[in-house]
Design a protein around this motif. Structure first.
Motif, short mmCIF file in Angstrom:
data_model
loop_
_atom_site.label_atom_id
_atom_site.label_comp_id
_atom_site.label_asym_id
_atom_site.label_seq_id
_atom_site.Cartn_x
_atom_site.Cartn_y
_atom_site.Cartn_z
N LYS A 479 -83.07 45.81 40.53
CA LYS A 479 -83.59 45.28 39.27
C LYS A 479 -82.55 45.44 38.16
O LYS A 479 -81.79 46.40 38.14
N PRO A 480 -82.55 44.52 37.18
CA PRO A 480 -81.64 44.67 36.05
C PRO A 480 -82.09 45.81 35.13
O PRO A 480 -83.28 46.12 35.04
N THR A 481 -81.13 46.40 34.45
CA THR A 481 -81.42 47.46 33.48
C THR A 481 -80.64 47.18 32.20
O THR A 481 -79.72 46.35 32.19
N VAL A 482 -81.01 47.90 31.13
CA VAL A 482 -80.28 47.80 29.87
C VAL A 482 -79.10 48.78 29.94
O VAL A 482 -79.30 50.00 30.04
N ARG A 483 -77.90 48.26 29.90
CA ARG A 483 -76.70 49.11 29.98
C ARG A 483 -76.34 49.69 28.62
O ARG A 483 -75.93 50.84 28.51
N SER A 484 -76.45 48.89 27.57
CA SER A 484 -76.18 49.39 26.22
C SER A 484 -76.99 48.61 25.22
O SER A 484 -77.39 47.46 25.48
N ARG A 485 -77.25 49.24 24.06
CA ARG A 485 -78.02 48.58 23.01
C ARG A 485 -77.49 49.02 21.65
O ARG A 485 -77.13 50.20 21.46
N THR A 486 -77.39 48.07 20.75
CA THR A 486 -76.92 48.34 19.39
C THR A 486 -77.83 47.59 18.40
O THR A 486 -78.02 46.38 18.55
N PRO A 487 -78.45 48.33 17.43
CA PRO A 487 -78.39 49.77 17.17
C PRO A 487 -79.00 50.57 18.32
O PRO A 487 -79.85 50.07 19.05
N GLY A 488 -78.59 51.84 18.42
CA GLY A 488 -79.09 52.67 19.48
C GLY A 488 -80.48 53.18 19.22
O GLY A 488 -81.09 52.95 18.16
N VAL A 489 -80.99 53.94 20.20
CA VAL A 489 -82.33 54.50 20.11
C VAL A 489 -82.40 55.50 18.95
O VAL A 489 -81.56 56.39 18.83
N ARG A 490 -83.38 55.30 18.07
CA ARG A 490 -83.63 56.16 16.90
C ARG A 490 -82.44 56.20 15.95
O ARG A 490 -82.27 57.15 15.18
N ALA A 491 -81.60 55.16 16.00
CA ALA A 491 -80.45 55.12 15.09
C ALA A 491 -80.94 55.00 13.65
O ALA A 491 -81.95 54.34 13.36
N THR A 492 -80.22 55.62 12.71
CA THR A 492 -80.54 55.53 11.29
C THR A 492 -79.32 55.03 10.53
O THR A 492 -78.20 55.02 11.07
N GLY A 493 -79.56 54.63 9.28
CA GLY A 493 -78.47 54.13 8.46
C GLY A 493 -77.90 52.81 8.97
O GLY A 493 -76.74 52.49 8.76
N VAL A 494 -78.73 52.04 9.64
CA VAL A 494 -78.29 50.76 10.22
C VAL A 494 -78.17 49.72 9.12
O VAL A 494 -79.06 49.60 8.25
N GLY A 495 -77.09 48.95 9.14
CA GLY A 495 -76.88 47.90 8.16
C GLY A 495 -78.01 46.89 8.16
O GLY A 495 -78.53 46.51 9.21
N ARG A 496 -78.39 46.42 6.97
CA ARG A 496 -79.55 45.54 6.84
C ARG A 496 -79.28 44.11 7.33
O ARG A 496 -80.21 43.33 7.49
N THR A 497 -78.04 43.76 7.54
CA THR A 497 -77.70 42.41 8.05
C THR A 497 -77.17 42.48 9.47
O THR A 497 -76.64 41.51 9.99
#
Length: 581
Positions: A479-497
């Motif tokens: 089965k396919p899986t998620v290898r990476s994600r951006t923003p990450g899990v529970r990331a804060t201070g993420v740019g609004r755009t």
């Protein structure tokens, strides 16, 4: 976007989707991708002389059937003279109109009269094909192929999952005082009840249908007298379950009034198909003109192959005068022999508009042949087994005796493991023309990648085997899986755009707004976004700047019709949150 173009439809060719609606021109097209090239010119030229209201008195199709404006009011006609004249640009009348519904989609095929605008000398005619569906009846932003008696097209549903009246149609004509452009459209030959001219079940005198009752029709230049819709979410199958997600009907509501004066129709089943015996068919010639008129039959003859001939038993006579409502018959004999397929026509000559009526004749002349359709198993997990029932049909005109049904050369991935409900048994099965037998074939890939094999079918009376190509692909079952994600899990201070970017462990499909979405974590309310990407990398781009210091949740929805790999293995649904700065 406005493009002047000249496009038409045809059956069963590859689609070329239009980038935008095409409006105004010799042919204007809205929301359609048209398939193929024109089959033939279907309306004879020129239209009849103008009537008292400034419209052509008649249009005549390639079969010699002339129609006048149908203005007698419902149910026989869609409207009256008052609906056409005196209403300015809203005035409308019909020479021919046929409607049908398949699944949620309603089709209208019409040759109509109206006005290009307000003022004098604005009369015009238009050949229109239109397809509509109510909101919510289709999946949003999906392509649906529609096939009617005159060809095929692809319509794209709107955001509400529907097709509005002006979203999927084509018009030919529409310029003031131009009555010939409509002849270059899709309408023609005119659709009529298939019982027009019949002794029983015919439409009312002088009409091609009764304007109200769904009925089988004839008139398609390709012989496809049905309406079909194919696409995502359509319930049902077509062509003996060989076409999935498909709905169709052969019932049309038809309106049209035959032009004043004599008219005639010739009908009969002239297709003998494959056979090895001599047989005859009956063709009926009927006077269908205005009540009180007669048509004179000048003669009739067979053209084309000498396998066809007229034999005694019919009632038609050269020079006969047939009052409206009367008919006569001609008996045609087919003599099969050895050689290629035979084709011809039974042609009637008369004094009605068009001058001739013809019934196509065809038959297979003693060619023995049988075969089966090639089949692609698609992608199958390595070590897993897929099964297919191979149907072997005698398509010839003489019996065939099956001597061999096996793979040549032998295959490690494909095997014949059974005989099905109508067994194909080597050295035993004898197929009469049109008969079939079945065998069960399996595909068990031993490794990744495409696999091919040839099933050889040999008949005792044929030296050369018939071969059937079988293919499939070996595929891993991870089965396919998620290898990476951006923003990450529970990331804060993420740019609004900032976009949301996901990389999967392998190429996936089914990624769209409903399966890769952004929502406010506190309310679950969806955030408008555009999903782009391909293969293993996908991007979710919010349509507007995100609010500050707000938690958002990203959802990825897996499933057999949602995010899945190219083998169809679903992603395990997942979600995570992040907070903007």
């Amino acid at each position: 976007m406005t493009v002047q173009t000249k496009l038409r439809f045809s059956h069963l060719t590859h689609a070329r989707r239009l980038a935008a609606a095409l409006l105004v021109g010799a042919v204007s097209v809205a929301g359609l991708s048209l398939l193929g090239e024109p089959a033939q010119a279907n309306l004879a030229a020129p239209p009849g002389p103008l009537d008292a209201n400034g419209f052509p008195s008649t249009y005549t199709d390639s079969e010699g059937l002339s129609l006048q404006l149908c203005l007698d009011g419902p149910p026989l006609c869609p409207g009256t003279e008052a609906d056409l004249v005196g209403n300015g640009a809203d005035g409308s009348g019909f020479y021919s109109r046929a409607t049908a519904q398949a699944g949620p989609v309603e089709m209208t095929l019409a040759l109509r009269a109206g006005y290009a605008g307000a003022g004098d000398a604005q009369q015009t005619t238009v050949a229109r094909s239109q397809y509509v569906a109510p909101a919510g009846s289709l999946q949003p932003h999906e392509a649906y192929q529609v096939t009617d008696p005159y060809g095929s097209a692809v319509c794209t549903s709107d955001a509400d999952g529907g097709l509005t009246a002006d979203a999927c149609r084509t018009d030919s004509g529409g310029t003031a005082q131009d009555f010939t452009a409509a002849q270059d459209g899709r309408i023609g030959p005119f659709l009529t009840w298939d019982t027009l001219g019949a002794e029983a079940g015919a439409p009312p005198a002088s009409y091609v249908g009764d304007g109200a009752t769904p009925h089988a029709v004839t008139g398609s230049p390709d012989g496809f007298n049905r309406f079909r819709v194919q696409g995502p979410g359509i319930d049902g199958t077509c062509e003996a379950a060989t076409i999935p997600s498909c709905a169709e009907t052969d019932q049309f509501v038809v309106a049209g009034k035959i032009a004043p004066g004599p008219a005639a129709s010739a009908k009969g089943d002239g297709g003998w198909g494959a056979q090895w015996w001599l047989s005859t068919r009956e063709v009926t010639y009927t006077s269908i003109g205005e009540p009180g008129t007669s048509v004179r039959l000048a003669g009739f003859s067979v053209t084309g192959s000498n396998a066809f001939s007229i034999v005694p038993g019919g009632t038609c006579r050269t020079g006969a005068l047939l009052p409206t409502g009367t008919r006569c018959t001609v008996m045609v004999e087919f003599r099969p022999g050895f050689g290629p397929d035979a084709t011809g026509q039974l042609v009637f000559a008369d004094d009605a508009p068009g001058g001739t009526r013809a019934v196509d004749l065809s038959g297979t002349k003693g060619v023995s042949a049988f075969g089966a359709e090639p089949f692609d198993f698609g992608d199958v997990g390595v070590g897993h087994r897929a099964t297919h029932v191979v149907t072997v049909t005698n398509n010839g005109s003489a019996p065939l005796n099956l001597s061999v049904m096996d793979f040549a050369p032998a295959s490690k991935d494909f095997d014949v493991v059974g005989t099905g409900d109508d067994p194909c048994i080597q050295g035993v099965t004898a197929l009469l023309p049109g008969d079939s037998c079945t065998g069960i074939v399996t595909f068990t890939p031993t490794r990744n990648g495409p696999r091919h094999a040839t099933l050889a079918l040999t008949a005792m009376d044929r030296k050369t085997p018939t071969t059937v190509d079988l293919s499939g692909g070996g595929l891993d079952v991870t089965k396919p899986t998620v290898r990476s994600r951006t923003p990450g899990v529970r990331a804060t201070g993420v740019g609004r755009t900032r976009n949301v970017v996901v990389a999967f462990s392998e190429a996936v499909r089914g990624v769209r707004g409903a399966t890769f979405r952004l929502e406010r974590a506190s309310t679950g309310r969806a955030v408008g976004a555009v999903v782009t990407g391909s293969g293993s990398r996908w991007v979710l781009n919010p349509r507007a700047t995100l609010p500050a210091r707000t938690w958002f949740r990203v959802r990825l929805v897996g499933g057999s019709t949602n995010v899945r790999d190219l083998s169809g293995l679903p992603l395990t649904s997942t979600s995570w949150t992040f907070r903007t700065r």
